[in-house]
Scaffold this motif. Structure first.
Motif, mmCIF file in Angstrom:
data_model
loop_
_atom_site.group_PDB
_atom_site.id
_atom_site.type_symbol
_atom_site.label_atom_id
_atom_site.label_comp_id
_atom_site.label_asym_id
_atom_site.label_seq_id
_atom_site.Cartn_x
_atom_site.Cartn_y
_atom_site.Cartn_z
ATOM 1 N N ALA A 26 -5.965 34.508 16.674
ATOM 2 C CA ALA A 26 -4.504 34.514 16.638
ATOM 3 C C ALA A 26 -3.927 35.681 17.436
ATOM 4 O O ALA A 26 -4.493 36.778 17.465
ATOM 5 C CB ALA A 26 -4.010 34.580 15.194
ATOM 6 N N ASN A 27 -2.783 35.443 18.065
ATOM 7 C CA ASN A 27 -2.019 36.512 18.718
ATOM 8 C C ASN A 27 -1.156 37.188 17.656
ATOM 9 O O ASN A 27 -0.474 36.502 16.885
ATOM 10 C CB ASN A 27 -1.143 35.937 19.831
ATOM 11 N N LEU A 28 -1.166 38.518 17.614
ATOM 12 C CA LEU A 28 -0.648 39.232 16.443
ATOM 13 C C LEU A 28 0.519 40.170 16.702
ATOM 14 O O LEU A 28 1.091 40.688 15.743
ATOM 15 C CB LEU A 28 -1.781 40.061 15.815
ATOM 16 N N MET A 29 0.870 40.419 17.962
ATOM 17 C CA MET A 29 1.898 41.410 18.270
ATOM 18 C C MET A 29 3.188 40.741 18.748
ATOM 19 O O MET A 29 3.164 39.655 19.328
ATOM 20 C CB MET A 29 1.407 42.384 19.338
ATOM 21 N N TYR A 30 4.290 41.420 18.501
ATOM 22 C CA TYR A 30 5.612 40.966 18.946
ATOM 23 C C TYR A 30 6.309 42.161 19.581
ATOM 24 O O TYR A 30 6.545 43.179 18.923
ATOM 25 C CB TYR A 30 6.403 40.425 17.761
ATOM 26 N N PHE A 31 6.635 42.047 20.867
ATOM 27 C CA PHE A 31 7.278 43.137 21.594
ATOM 28 C C PHE A 31 8.668 42.735 22.069
ATOM 29 O O PHE A 31 8.881 41.591 22.473
ATOM 30 C CB PHE A 31 6.447 43.539 22.812
ATOM 31 N N GLU A 32 9.587 43.706 22.022
ATOM 32 C CA GLU A 32 10.905 43.521 22.622
ATOM 33 C C GLU A 32 11.112 44.558 23.715
ATOM 34 O O GLU A 32 10.661 45.704 23.599
ATOM 35 C CB GLU A 32 12.021 43.638 21.574
ATOM 36 N N THR A 33 11.805 44.135 24.761
ATOM 37 C CA THR A 33 12.115 44.991 25.894
ATOM 38 C C THR A 33 13.581 44.775 26.264
ATOM 39 O O THR A 33 14.274 43.981 25.644
ATOM 40 C CB THR A 33 11.223 44.634 27.101
ATOM 41 N N GLY A 34 14.043 45.456 27.300
ATOM 42 C CA GLY A 34 15.409 45.235 27.768
ATOM 43 C C GLY A 34 15.757 46.149 28.922
ATOM 44 O O GLY A 34 15.455 47.346 28.877
ATOM 45 N N GLN A 35 16.349 45.576 29.957
ATOM 46 C CA GLN A 35 16.743 46.386 31.114
ATOM 47 C C GLN A 35 17.710 47.474 30.682
ATOM 48 O O GLN A 35 18.701 47.226 29.999
ATOM 49 C CB GLN A 35 17.388 45.499 32.178
#
Length: 465
Positions: A282-291
């Motif tokens: 399973a894929n386990l990480m959740y990332f947020e980014t933003g310019q």
């Protein structure tokens, strides 16, 4: 090394690669604020012409931020695969654009070059592409991830059900989550942005979300979007943590501003894996980014905000995440001034993330003081669906009452499902039909009797505050 081109007997010079990339970027307020933007459309065109003629190999010879002092730059260097780069190594940026747009360049070819691309190469080619170019190439690149649901299959659109509450009230969160489920939202994740970052609230929220998920047998995953170190402490207490979340950026200094580094992210990933809450792979990480994140932290080192954004994607792909999304208009008009800039940036971020091999989503959003409105968001949402975006974020009424910004409503997801023919993840699609929320054609039913009866029997909304 200086770069230059001539337009009608006027010579335009760019002092280095950093300057060239910044001047070639389509107009946006953040680069103007940073003092790195082109002076006008003619200088921007000159930079784009110069950039188009630049060999891709040049990006391997000139660092934007020195690896000796920046672990993100070192990560980018370590990730680069010369054998994956070989098929495109002789191309210029302009020729790379043409290669990407060829009909014969499809999923197999794009997947093969993923780790041959540096963020700077990907950012560069996006700067000379039209909106239709960004859409057509991204639509060809499928990035599929899995936990309890399968996200990113071509022709499907997943959603994050975002039941935020200004005081993290349990009943408020539960009611908002159910509201989204009734509208068919939540196959990517049911994820709460907590108003506080205490370990007690984090554990309470993930426990509430897990109860909702498990009692209704929803084929999805849950997440409390607290700080990664809070997640680690919650995991140590054996809290039901599905996904570990963190905001990330494109330089070591910017990430330090978020209170993280690569070692902390690895510790969190390993801790989540040890819980064994999902399948082995399973894929386990959740990332947020933003310019604009790096610029707002004074950690951009003179690099334009879009290139800094794509550098963050190198951090994300090091941890094989389930979800990545750019909160495209969230930081404010200081960085993306109006609807046009937000639309362009959202399509750029999605395109760049997909080329970098990420399961890319977009929070289609804007702040209340930006020169944008929901019609701009309708436009961006529709264009992203054409580009095969992995997921978007929805809230009741498009107004997030905790974060105080405008995003998409659950009704907007219904528009995508029914008008644009973008069903959710297959497991969630089957659950919606089983629970009587949709008919066999995927349309929402007017009266979801079965789920309503089930909810009343479970008394989930009676959760303690």
């Amino acid at each position: 090394m200086p770069y230059q081109t001539t337009i009608e007997q006027t010579v335009f010079r760019f002092r280095d690669l950093k300057d060239l990339l910044a001047k070639a970027t389509p107009e946006r307020s953040g680069d103007q604020l940073a003092g790195v933007a082109a002076e006008g459309p003619v200088e921007r065109l000159a930079a784009q012409i110069t950039l188009a003629d630049l060999p891709l190999k040049a990006f391997l010879a000139e660092e934007l931020i020195a690896a000796e002092t920046d672990e993100v730059s070192q990560l980018i260097a370590d990730q680069h695969d010369l054998s994956a780069f070989a098929p495109i190594s002789s191309l210029t940026v302009g020729e790379f654009r043409e290669w990407l747009l060829k009909p014969e360049t499809g999923q197999r070819q794009l997947e093969a070059i993923t780790f041959g691309l540096t963020p700077e190469m990907v950012a560069a080619v996006s700067k000379i592409m039209r909106v239709q170019d960004l859409i057509s190439v991204a639509a060809k690149r499928e990035v599929v991830t899995r936990f309890r649901s399968t996200i990113g299959l071509s022709g499907r659109l997943s959603t994050r059900n975002q039941p935020n509450h200004p005081t993290d009230d349990s009943r408020g969160i539960a009611a908002s989550a159910v509201d989204g489920l009734l509208m068919g939202s939540g196959d990517a994740v049911i994820g709460v942005n907590p108003a506080t970052d205490s370990i007690e609230d984090y554990v309470r929220i993930v426990s509430l979300l897990d109860e909702l998920r498990s009692r209704l047998s929803i084929p999805t995953q849950t997440c409390c979007l607290g700080h990664v170190t809070t997640a680690i402490r919650a995991i140590e207490q054996q809290a039901p943590v599905d996904l570990v979340f963190q905001s990330i950026a494109g330089s070591q200094k910017a990430n330090e501003g978020f209170g993280v580094n690569l070692a902390i992210l690895k510790e969190a990933h390993d801790a989540a894996r040890a819980l064994k809450r999902g399948p082995v792979d399973a894929n386990l990480m959740y990332f947020e980014t933003g310019q604009g994140a790096a610029l707002s932290a004074d950690a951009h080192f003179g690099v334009d905000q879009q290139t800094m954004e794509v550098r963050a994607y190198a951090v994300a792909r090091a941890f094989d995440p389930l979800l990545v999304n750019t909160v495209v208009g969230f930081i404010g008009p200081e960085y993306l001034f109006n609807g046009k800039q937000i639309i362009r940036a959202g399509l750029e971020d999605h395109f760049c993330g997909k080329l970098m091999g990420l399961p890319m989503g977009v929070d289609v959003c804007y702040t209340n003081h930006a020169d944008a409105d929901q019609e701009d968001m309708d436009t961006l949402l529709t264009l992203l669906c054409a580009a095969n975006v992995n997921f978007v974020i929805t809230v009741p009424g498009a107004d997030d009452i905790m974060l105080n910004y405008q995003t998409l409503s659950h009704h907007d997801a219904v528009y995508c499902r029914e008008t644009l023919k973008r069903p959710p993840a297959p497991e969630f699609e089957a659950w919606l039909n089983e629970m009587g929320l949709t008919d066999p054609a995927g349309y929402l039913k007017d009266d979801p009797v079965r789920l309503t009866r089930h909810l009343s029997e479970l008394a989930l909304l009676g959760a303690s505050a």
